[in-house]
Enzyme design. Sequence first.
Site, PDB file in Angstrom:
ATOM      1  N   GLU A   1       0.178  16.475  77.992  1.00  0.00           N
ATOM      2  CA  GLU A   1      -0.515  15.234  77.620  1.00  0.00           C
ATOM      3  C   GLU A   1      -2.010  15.327  77.858  1.00  0.00           C
ATOM      4  OE1 GLU A   1      -2.139  11.110  78.348  1.00  0.00           O
ATOM      5  OE2 GLU A   1      -2.094  12.882  79.641  1.00  0.00           O
TER       6      GLU A   1
ATOM      7  N   ASP B   1       2.194  17.232  83.549  1.00  0.00           N
ATOM      8  CA  ASP B   1       0.988  18.053  83.698  1.00  0.00           C
ATOM      9  C   ASP B   1      -0.149  17.221  84.285  1.00  0.00           C
ATOM     10  OD1 ASP B   1       0.980  16.622  81.189  1.00  0.00           O
ATOM     11  OD2 ASP B   1      -0.792  17.766  80.592  1.00  0.00           O
TER      12      ASP B   1
END
Length: 455
Positions: free
Chosen positions: A149, A86
């Site tokens: 994250e 991400d």
Amino acid sequence: MTLREGAEQSRAVGKLQALVRIPTVSHRDPDLVDTAAFDAFLVELETQFPLLHRHLDLTRVHTHGLLFHWRGASDARPVVLMAHLDVVPVEGEWQHPPFSGAIADGSIWGRGTLDDKGCLVGICEAVETLLEAGHTPAQDVWLSFGCDEEVFGHAAPLAVDELRRRGVRPWFVLDEGGAIASEAFPGVGAPIGVIGVTEKGITSVELRAEGRGGHASTPARNGPVARVARAVTRLEKAPLPASLPAPTIELFRRLAPHAPLPLRPLMANAERLRPALTRVLLAAGPETAAMTRTTVAVTTLSGSPALNVIAATAKAGVNMRLMVGDTVEEVLAHVRRTVGRGVEVDVVESSEASPVSPYSTTDGRGGHGSVDEAFALLEDTITEVFPDAVPAPYVMMAATDARHFTAICERVYRFAPFRMTKQQRESIHSYDEHIGVEAFLDGVDWYRRLLERLP
């Protein structure tokens, strides 16, 4: 075998381009996440790395997290390599479209090239080429790729739970973090291969003051906005005490031979001269000052919804990065004591600084002190691929998924094997994020050699 040979070079770069083009942007609100983009990313990842998906066992974690298991000759000292798929949202004016993966000026441009798709593709390409060569690692290798994250999500803790359930106690864990950093310390010309052996904790609070509000034509003294503003000013004027943790002392010992002559004695004797070196770092600018203390940053402000309305509630968001040795309880007590009466301090999130992982030391005279085998393996691989760099431990300022893995492993390290200028490091979470083509290929080479060297 080299990764510089035409077809292989373009292949590795093309894989990073393909995955940078997929906008896997994280949001704290799950309803804002484009799940189709994450679905497409996993499909493209399998397309680009077919052998990895064919030969490694895959466990899906959370929504789009991945946990691969590459069985080695032994499972006595398993290793975990980490990355996340991400990225943060785009902001600012970019020289090249942020999801283009454009190649210009010898670099690959786009959100995620440094944070953290470069690491993800580097790891996968290293594994793919080793599988092509018929290589079996000496130890079990786990690849843990998170999907949230950037929003302090759930994938990494769930991956830890899965490894714990399987009885896996990693010998070491390696996530993003440090880099082959140039322009990292004033006057030091050599690049530094900084390996994070711990990371600061994170605590966020909201300062809140309330009142009646009302019409702006009849203001009262000491309203909510004034109280919050006073609290912010007080925090600015009351920094937490500065000190140097042991990893920072070791970092400066190693940098001493490369520092300007006037600083060499100070850095070489960092342990004995901690107060003086601390003052130097505080004066050298915000990047070095952050190495010495828990930082306090006011990040958000809110008040009245209209220019002619006095705010009934005023708020300020404060983000703190906790230095090794400080605790959440101590820092919150400092904040409450500093802002004083009339302002509430609401805790939004909190986590302690990570434990310090073992690292190799010098004896202060250029010789070897203690040697940790896992840390030495990282150091030696850095020296092999980046012979001009000075490997060294350091305290990482930002947060990574690696912090969750300290629950099952005492050796958790943070290092991205890419050359990065100061300008590139500043582009992370900002605009014009890019990685040099040669730097990326060096990183692939580094991961491959690390896997080949596992004892």
